[in-house]
Enzyme design. Structure first.
Site, PDB file in Angstrom:
ATOM      1  N   ASP A  26      74.039   7.570 -17.879  1.00 16.44           N
ATOM      2  CA  ASP A  26      73.327   8.623 -18.613  1.00 16.44           C
ATOM      3  C   ASP A  26      74.305   9.508 -19.407  1.00 16.44           C
ATOM      4  OD1 ASP A  26      71.119  10.018 -19.420  1.00 16.44           O
ATOM      5  OD2 ASP A  26      70.989  11.254 -17.623  1.00 16.44           O
ATOM      6  N   ASN A  74      61.890   3.915 -22.186  1.00 21.81           N
ATOM      7  CA  ASN A  74      62.754   4.176 -23.357  1.00 21.81           C
ATOM      8  C   ASN A  74      62.129   3.775 -24.697  1.00 21.81           C
ATOM      9  OD1 ASN A  74      65.943   3.601 -21.662  1.00 21.81           O
ATOM     10  ND2 ASN A  74      64.846   5.509 -22.034  1.00 21.81           N
TER      11      ASN A  74
HETATM   12  C1  FPP Z   1      71.287   7.067 -21.471  1.00 23.76           C
HETATM   13  O1  FPP Z   1      71.824   8.016 -22.342  1.00 23.76           O
HETATM   14  C2  FPP Z   1      71.601   5.755 -21.938  1.00 23.76           C
HETATM   15  C3  FPP Z   1      70.689   4.840 -22.390  1.00 23.76           C
HETATM   16  C4  FPP Z   1      69.244   5.046 -22.452  1.00 23.76           C
HETATM   17  C5  FPP Z   1      71.122   3.542 -22.848  1.00 23.76           C
HETATM   18  C6  FPP Z   1      72.324   3.030 -22.142  1.00 23.76           C
HETATM   19  C7  FPP Z   1      72.971   2.116 -23.061  1.00 23.76           C
HETATM   20  C8  FPP Z   1      74.300   1.895 -23.140  1.00 23.76           C
HETATM   21  C9  FPP Z   1      75.320   2.451 -22.245  1.00 23.76           C
HETATM   22  C10 FPP Z   1      74.813   1.026 -24.183  1.00 23.76           C
HETATM   23  C11 FPP Z   1      74.126  -0.245 -24.341  1.00 23.76           C
HETATM   24  C12 FPP Z   1      74.149  -1.108 -23.164  1.00 23.76           C
HETATM   25  C13 FPP Z   1      74.370  -2.420 -23.233  1.00 23.76           C
HETATM   26  C14 FPP Z   1      74.208  -3.264 -22.030  1.00 23.76           C
HETATM   27  C15 FPP Z   1      74.787  -3.053 -24.479  1.00 23.76           C
HETATM   28  P1  FPP Z   1      70.836   8.958 -23.082  1.00 23.76           P
HETATM   29  O2  FPP Z   1      70.648   8.446 -24.459  1.00 23.76           O
HETATM   30  O3  FPP Z   1      69.580   9.106 -22.280  1.00 23.76           O
HETATM   31  O4  FPP Z   1      71.648  10.279 -23.080  1.00 23.76           O
HETATM   32  P2  FPP Z   1      71.054  11.746 -23.019  1.00 23.76           P
HETATM   33  O5  FPP Z   1      70.349  11.870 -21.701  1.00 23.76           O
HETATM   34  O6  FPP Z   1      72.274  12.585 -23.115  1.00 23.76           O
HETATM   35  O7  FPP Z   1      70.146  11.893 -24.191  1.00 23.76           O
END
Ligand code: FPP
Length: 248
Positions: A26, A74
């Site tokens: 996250d 998501n």
């Molecule tokens: C959470 O951060 C992350 C995600 C919803 C996506 C996770 C994806 C990656 C680490 C990269 C892609 C993965 C692969 C396997 C290629 P957030 O966007 O919810 O952050 P925030 O809570 O700060 O908004």
């Protein structure tokens, strides 16, 4: 391997390693905003972190690593961000699969995969096929995954088997139920890590984490390092696990 990296790996008592580590990656978005970047830049940085953590899991010979890449919720994000994440998955699989294969990794995608585009589904299938005979780390990427959704899918599948007379309702026990989960045949989660400060499980591996040790850090995923990963593993090694009993 560089000396300092070897020293880092040696900080962990190999006899006290978790068999299965799960990570809620996250904070990509918050990290990007903090640095005046677009959220997409946060996800791109997150992929780099993932590469380093997978390498560490390989070097430590962990049995299973499961990462939360995309939840069933998501899809509610802005169209452009969802598109970007899909592009990133596709690029990641193509770019990394040969190196993962060389590292003896077995890859698996868990979740409702049939809702991805046919192109991404084909890439996922190819990567799984490529690595299917490997014997190293089981690397599960949770994509369009929700723990409640997984439990419902497992229940539906068992209900069908009962209706078809293949098993009786009374026969259903923990083992039979677990065989219907996406993580079939894998050990339960021993250690669940979440980055970026929130203290929630967010519908991740609900069944598998029943007795997981939880480890939270305020560090945003793009800044999470192998050092901090090792801190979590060392901390895990010092926990007294009871599994509902009096001692481990
Ligand atoms: C959470 O951060 C992350 C995600 C919803 C996506 C996770 C994806 C990656 C680490 C990269 C892609 C993965 C692969 C396997 C290629 P957030 O966007 O919810 O952050 P925030 O809570 O700060 O908004």
């Amino acid at each position: 391997m560089k000396n300092s990296y070897t020293e880092l790996l040696n900080r962990v008592d190999k006899n006290k390693l978790p068999r299965h580590v799960a990570i809620i990656m996250d904070g990509n978005g918050r990290w990007a905003s903090f640095h005046g970047l677009l959220r997409s830049a946060g996800h791109t940085a997150g992929v780099k972190t993932l590469k380093k953590i997978l390498t560490t899991a390989v070097n430590l010979k962990l049995e299973a690593l499961t990462v939360y890449a995309f939840s069933t919720e998501n899809w509610k994000r802005p169209h452009a961000e969802v598109d970007f994440l899909m592009h990133l998955f596709s690029e990641y699989i193509e770019r990394e699969k040969m190196e993962m294969h060389a590292n003896n990794v077995r890859i698996k995608f868990i979740g409702r995969l049939n809702e991805f585009s046919p192109g991404i589904q084909a890439q996922m299938k190819d990567a799984v096929e490529l690595m299917k005979n490997n014997s190293g780390v089981m690397f599960n990427i949770a994509a369009n995954y929700g723990g409640q959704d997984e439990i419902i899918r497992a229940t539906q599948s068992l209900a069908k088997k009962v209706a078809e007379g293949k098993i009786s309702a009374n026969e259903i026990d923990k083992k039979i139920f677990e065989n219907e989960l996406d993580t079939e045949g894998q050990p339960p989660v021993d250690l669940l890590i979440r980055t970026s400060g929130d203290l929630r499980i967010s519908n991740f591996l609900l069944w598998q984490s029943a007795y997981a040790e939880l480890w939270f850090t305020k560090t945003a995923w793009p800044e999470f390092t192998p050092e901090e990963f090792i801190d979590a593993l060392v901390d895990f090694g010092n926990r007294d696990r009871k599994f509902g009993g009096l001692n481990s």
